[in-house]
Write a protein that holds these residues in place. Structure first.
Motif, short mmCIF file in Angstrom:
data_model
loop_
_atom_site.label_atom_id
_atom_site.label_comp_id
_atom_site.label_asym_id
_atom_site.label_seq_id
_atom_site.Cartn_x
_atom_site.Cartn_y
_atom_site.Cartn_z
N ASN A 56 0.82 -1.22 0.00
CA ASN A 56 0.00 0.00 0.00
C ASN A 56 0.85 1.27 0.00
O ASN A 56 0.44 2.29 -0.55
N TRP B 232 1.75 1.65 -3.62
CA TRP B 232 0.57 2.19 -4.33
C TRP B 232 0.46 3.70 -4.09
O TRP B 232 0.23 4.49 -5.00
N SER C 155 -5.47 -2.06 -3.93
CA SER C 155 -4.91 -1.29 -2.83
C SER C 155 -6.08 -0.91 -1.93
O SER C 155 -7.24 -0.90 -2.36
#
Ligand SMILES: Nc1ncnc2c1ncn2[C@@H]1O[C@H](COP(=O)(O)OP(=O)(O)O)[C@@H](O)[C@H]1O
Ligand SMILES: [Mg+2]
Length: 267
Positions: free
Chosen positions: A21, A24, A224
């Motif tokens: 994450n 992302w 995500s």
């Protein structure tokens, strides 16, 4: 070339989830980001939509490919993933041995990506000390140590502080920081440990991530947490951590020239 290592003395704390994450988030903010998996579980790729049965990866091919960048997969945007790959126990052992014995092995493997202008690298590691974490540490600009808001994590803090992760201070460039994951205000222990860690770690506690079902659900749907549930507590928490990482590493976001695409394989 900012390189962030996501590690922990403990397993199952959210290292892979945070690494994915974070990657992302930095990519959404405009950076070109490569997420590298150094864990034989080979789970990082699953956060990027790589199919379960796709066993390609740089460890799986490291005996015939000295340049690991040839195993990079693209996710479509400016986010790339370098999976560990599906390997036998013998292959894993040989890889670990080379990492431990040949001081140039890792640098050779990563040479292309380390020289890629403006590329941000987020590397995910298995729990505890290991050959990869040790070999990469001198190249890393920052270490993020993930802990849970529980008493076991408190008892493991000295492992990080007493150089038990690599035998050296964890990071001598921008430093090492902590992320406290799965904090849950409804549980007394979690609340107390969160308060204790905030006091004990001070500014080195980069952020606290709430325990949030959307994290696991996002993972299950290979998205995500921002795409899956943008208004969730965890999406907010991780976004804040990504902003702090970008600020510490002085990563400029959303401007400048867009470099040529990385050579990579679609899946
Ligand atoms: N903030 C969170 N809230 C709820 N579940 C989480 C959170 N962070 C991670 N998890 C879940 O915890 C489990 C372990 O996470 P993972 O990232 O695989 O840990 P590690 O890489 O440290 O072994 C996964 O099932 C993941 O979905
Ligand atoms: Mg993991």
């Amino acid at each position: 070339m900012p390189l962030v290592c996501v590690c922990s003395p403990k397993g199952g704390v959210g290292k892979t989830t945070l690494a994915a994450n974070l990657a992302w988030s930095l990519a959404r903010a405009g950076s070109k980001v490569l997420a590298i998996d150094f864990d034989v579980q080979n789970a990082l790729r699953l956060h990027f939509g790589v199919p379960l049965n796709d066993g390609r990866g740089f460890v799986a091919r490291s005996e015939e490919q000295a340049d690991w960048s040839q195993s990079i997969l693209t996710t479509g945007g400016n986010l790339f993933v370098l999976p560990y790959g599906d390997v036998t126990e013998a292959q894993r052992e040989r890889f670990e041995e080379k990492l431990a014995k040949d001081p140039h092995f890792l640098r050779r493997g990563l040479d292309t990506v380390l020289n890629y202008p403006g590329l941000v690298i987020v590397a995910d590691f298995p729990p505890g000390p290991g050959a990869a974490l040790k070999a990469i540490s001198s190249l890393a600009e920052m270490h993020l140590v993930v802990m849970l808001a529980d008493t076991a994590s408190v008892s493991l803090l000295p492992q990080v502080e007493n150089n038990r992760m690599t035998g050296q201070p964890l990071n001598n460039q921008s430093g090492h920081y902590f992320v406290l994951n799965q904090s849950d205000n409804r549980r007394n222990i979690s609340r107390d440990v969160t308060a204790f860690m905030q006091q004990r770690l001070g500014d080195s506690l980069l952020g606290v991530v709430h325990r949030d079902e959307s994290v696991a659900e996002a993972n299950a749907s290979q998205q995500s947490v921002y795409d899956f549930s943008p208004a969730s507590a965890a999406a907010f928490d991780i976004e804040l951590i990504a902003k702090r990482v970008a600020s510490i590493l002085k990563i400029s976001v959303g401007n400048g020239e867009v470099p040529a695409p990385i050579r990579s394989t679609h899946y």
